[in-house]
Design a protein around this motif. Structure first.
Motif, PDB file in Angstrom:
ATOM      1  N   GLY A   1      24.760 -52.843 -47.023  1.00  0.00           N
ATOM      2  CA  GLY A   1      25.390 -52.661 -45.721  1.00  0.00           C
ATOM      3  C   GLY A   1      25.779 -51.215 -45.451  1.00  0.00           C
ATOM      4  N   ASP A   2      25.096 -50.278 -46.067  1.00  0.00           N
ATOM      5  CA  ASP A   2      25.371 -48.848 -45.935  1.00  0.00           C
ATOM      6  C   ASP A   2      24.725 -48.337 -44.643  1.00  0.00           C
ATOM      7  N   LEU A   3      25.436 -48.507 -43.525  1.00  0.00           N
ATOM      8  CA  LEU A   3      24.895 -48.207 -42.203  1.00  0.00           C
ATOM      9  C   LEU A   3      24.582 -46.725 -42.029  1.00  0.00           C
ATOM     10  N   LEU A   4      25.414 -45.851 -42.547  1.00  0.00           N
ATOM     11  CA  LEU A   4      25.190 -44.417 -42.396  1.00  0.00           C
ATOM     12  C   LEU A   4      23.885 -43.988 -43.075  1.00  0.00           C
ATOM     13  N   ARG A   5      23.685 -44.430 -44.317  1.00  0.00           N
ATOM     14  CA  ARG A   5      22.453 -44.070 -45.028  1.00  0.00           C
ATOM     15  C   ARG A   5      21.246 -44.769 -44.392  1.00  0.00           C
ATOM     16  N   HIS A   6      21.431 -45.981 -43.900  1.00  0.00           N
ATOM     17  CA  HIS A   6      20.352 -46.692 -43.202  1.00  0.00           C
ATOM     18  C   HIS A   6      19.879 -45.878 -41.996  1.00  0.00           C
ATOM     19  N   LYS A   7      20.815 -45.388 -41.189  1.00  0.00           N
ATOM     20  CA  LYS A   7      20.460 -44.587 -40.010  1.00  0.00           C
ATOM     21  C   LYS A   7      19.750 -43.303 -40.417  1.00  0.00           C
ATOM     22  N   MET A   8      20.178 -42.711 -41.526  1.00  0.00           N
ATOM     23  CA  MET A   8      19.542 -41.491 -42.001  1.00  0.00           C
ATOM     24  C   MET A   8      18.088 -41.769 -42.401  1.00  0.00           C
ATOM     25  N   ILE A   9      17.854 -42.875 -43.089  1.00  0.00           N
ATOM     26  CA  ILE A   9      16.495 -43.227 -43.517  1.00  0.00           C
ATOM     27  C   ILE A   9      15.613 -43.549 -42.318  1.00  0.00           C
ATOM     28  N   VAL A  10      16.131 -44.288 -41.362  1.00  0.00           N
ATOM     29  CA  VAL A  10      15.360 -44.611 -40.161  1.00  0.00           C
ATOM     30  C   VAL A  10      15.032 -43.325 -39.396  1.00  0.00           C
ATOM     31  N   GLY A  11      15.969 -42.405 -39.334  1.00  0.00           N
ATOM     32  CA  GLY A  11      15.709 -41.110 -38.708  1.00  0.00           C
ATOM     33  C   GLY A  11      14.604 -40.345 -39.426  1.00  0.00           C
ATOM     34  N   LEU A  12      14.610 -40.422 -40.747  1.00  0.00           N
ATOM     35  CA  LEU A  12      13.559 -39.775 -41.539  1.00  0.00           C
ATOM     36  C   LEU A  12      12.200 -40.405 -41.238  1.00  0.00           C
ATOM     37  N   TYR A  13      12.155 -41.731 -41.118  1.00  0.00           N
ATOM     38  CA  TYR A  13      10.891 -42.397 -40.754  1.00  0.00           C
ATOM     39  C   TYR A  13      10.356 -41.831 -39.435  1.00  0.00           C
ATOM     40  N   GLY A  14      11.238 -41.643 -38.464  1.00  0.00           N
ATOM     41  CA  GLY A  14      10.829 -41.101 -37.172  1.00  0.00           C
ATOM     42  C   GLY A  14      10.291 -39.684 -37.291  1.00  0.00           C
ATOM     43  N   GLN A  15      10.957 -38.853 -38.075  1.00  0.00           N
ATOM     44  CA  GLN A  15      10.485 -37.485 -38.278  1.00  0.00           C
ATOM     45  C   GLN A  15       9.135 -37.473 -38.993  1.00  0.00           C
ATOM     46  N   MET A  16       8.971 -38.360 -39.957  1.00  0.00           N
ATOM     47  CA  MET A  16       7.704 -38.437 -40.685  1.00  0.00           C
ATOM     48  C   MET A  16       6.574 -38.821 -39.728  1.00  0.00           C
ATOM     49  N   ALA A  17       6.828 -39.790 -38.879  1.00  0.00           N
ATOM     50  CA  ALA A  17       5.802 -40.225 -37.927  1.00  0.00           C
ATOM     51  C   ALA A  17       5.455 -39.100 -36.961  1.00  0.00           C
ATOM     52  N   GLU A  18       6.451 -38.377 -36.497  1.00  0.00           N
ATOM     53  CA  GLU A  18       6.219 -37.283 -35.555  1.00  0.00           C
ATOM     54  C   GLU A  18       5.356 -36.195 -36.183  1.00  0.00           C
ATOM     55  N   ARG A  19       5.605 -35.864 -37.437  1.00  0.00           N
ATOM     56  CA  ARG A  19       4.831 -34.808 -38.106  1.00  0.00           C
ATOM     57  C   ARG A  19       3.405 -35.252 -38.425  1.00  0.00           C
ATOM     58  N   ARG A  20       3.182 -36.550 -38.516  1.00  0.00           N
ATOM     59  CA  ARG A  20       1.836 -37.071 -38.798  1.00  0.00           C
ATOM     60  C   ARG A  20       1.076 -37.432 -37.521  1.00  0.00           C
ATOM     61  N   ASN A  21       1.685 -37.218 -36.372  1.00  0.00           N
ATOM     62  CA  ASN A  21       1.090 -37.602 -35.095  1.00  0.00           C
ATOM     63  C   ASN A  21      -0.220 -36.841 -34.845  1.00  0.00           C
ATOM     64  N   LEU A  22      -1.258 -37.575 -34.481  1.00  0.00           N
ATOM     65  CA  LEU A  22      -2.522 -36.989 -34.074  1.00  0.00           C
ATOM     66  C   LEU A  22      -2.691 -37.255 -32.582  1.00  0.00           C
ATOM     67  N   GLU A  23      -3.222 -36.290 -31.868  1.00  0.00           N
ATOM     68  CA  GLU A  23      -3.332 -36.410 -30.415  1.00  0.00           C
ATOM     69  C   GLU A  23      -4.741 -36.801 -30.013  1.00  0.00           C
ATOM     70  N   LEU A  24      -4.824 -37.866 -29.247  1.00  0.00           N
ATOM     71  CA  LEU A  24      -6.113 -38.319 -28.720  1.00  0.00           C
ATOM     72  C   LEU A  24      -6.446 -37.512 -27.462  1.00  0.00           C
ATOM     73  N   PRO A  25      -7.719 -37.227 -27.259  1.00  0.00           N
ATOM     74  CA  PRO A  25      -8.100 -36.504 -26.042  1.00  0.00           C
ATOM     75  C   PRO A  25      -7.969 -37.408 -24.823  1.00  0.00           C
ATOM     76  N   PRO A  26      -7.869 -36.811 -23.639  1.00  0.00           N
ATOM     77  CA  PRO A  26      -7.812 -37.653 -22.430  1.00  0.00           C
ATOM     78  C   PRO A  26      -9.146 -38.392 -22.256  1.00  0.00           C
ATOM     79  N   LEU A  27      -9.066 -39.559 -21.672  1.00  0.00           N
ATOM     80  CA  LEU A  27     -10.281 -40.328 -21.400  1.00  0.00           C
ATOM     81  C   LEU A  27     -11.080 -39.651 -20.300  1.00  0.00           C
ATOM     82  N   PRO A  28     -12.406 -39.639 -20.452  1.00  0.00           N
ATOM     83  CA  PRO A  28     -13.216 -39.025 -19.388  1.00  0.00           C
ATOM     84  C   PRO A  28     -13.155 -39.857 -18.126  1.00  0.00           C
ATOM     85  N   ALA A  29     -13.241 -39.185 -16.996  1.00  0.00           N
ATOM     86  CA  ALA A  29     -13.242 -39.872 -15.701  1.00  0.00           C
ATOM     87  C   ALA A  29     -14.557 -40.611 -15.541  1.00  0.00           C
ATOM     88  N   ARG A  30     -14.489 -41.779 -14.940  1.00  0.00           N
ATOM     89  CA  ARG A  30     -15.700 -42.578 -14.722  1.00  0.00           C
ATOM     90  C   ARG A  30     -16.110 -42.556 -13.290  1.00  0.00           C
TER      91      ARG A  30
END
Length: 143
Positions: free
Chosen positions: A114-143
């Motif tokens: 029930g360690d809410l403070l450390r839980h929030k810290m870990i969840v925040g770390l997950y978010g930072q990890m995802a952001e740093r691993r983010n790959l950007e898809l190109p825009p879809l071509p117009a049809r």
């Protein structure tokens, strides 16, 4: 399974080097080349940012585990000392896998306690990890 960058690039090579049968020409081949192009674009982004993201991520996870060792047990300090001797993506990924398993185990212990403070810290770390691993898809071509 998450394919490694060399596996993706070898697959791109094989898909282009081995010609398909005549029935796979036309729209099928156009789609195939489009997928290969997209994979190549994502691979280029991974080459540009992958090592830096892994080094940061491994250090961030190790810091969380080392700090948690005071409260949750010395095994987290042992996991935190996991690190590659070289900076190849393969070595960084091996260390990252061990660190992530440790982080997941710690997160389970934190939730059970029930360690809410450390839980929030870990969840925040997950978010930072995802952001740093983010790959950007190109825009879809117009049809």
């Amino acid at each position: 399974m998450t394919p490694a960058l060399p596996d993706i690039l070898r697959g791109n090579f094989m898909a282009l080097a081995i010609p398909g049968p005549p029935e796979q020409q036309g729209e099928f081949m156009t789609g195939r080349v489009g997928v290969i192009a997209l994979l190549s674009l994502l691979a280029a982004q991974e080459v540009e940012r992958g090592t830096q993201a892994r080094v940061w991520e491994n250090a961030a996870i190790a810091a969380v585990l080392a700090k948690a060792a005071e409260t949750y047990g010395v095994q987290y300090a042992e996991i935190a000392s996991t690190g590659p001797v070289d900076l190849s993506l393969e070595a960084l990924d091996r260390a990252n896998a061990a660190l992530r398993r440790g982080l997941i185990a710690l997160h389970e212990a934190v939730e059970a306690a029930g360690d809410l403070l450390r839980h929030k810290m870990i969840v925040g770390l997950y978010g930072q990890m995802a952001e740093r691993r983010n790959l950007e898809l190109p825009p879809l071509p117009a049809r």
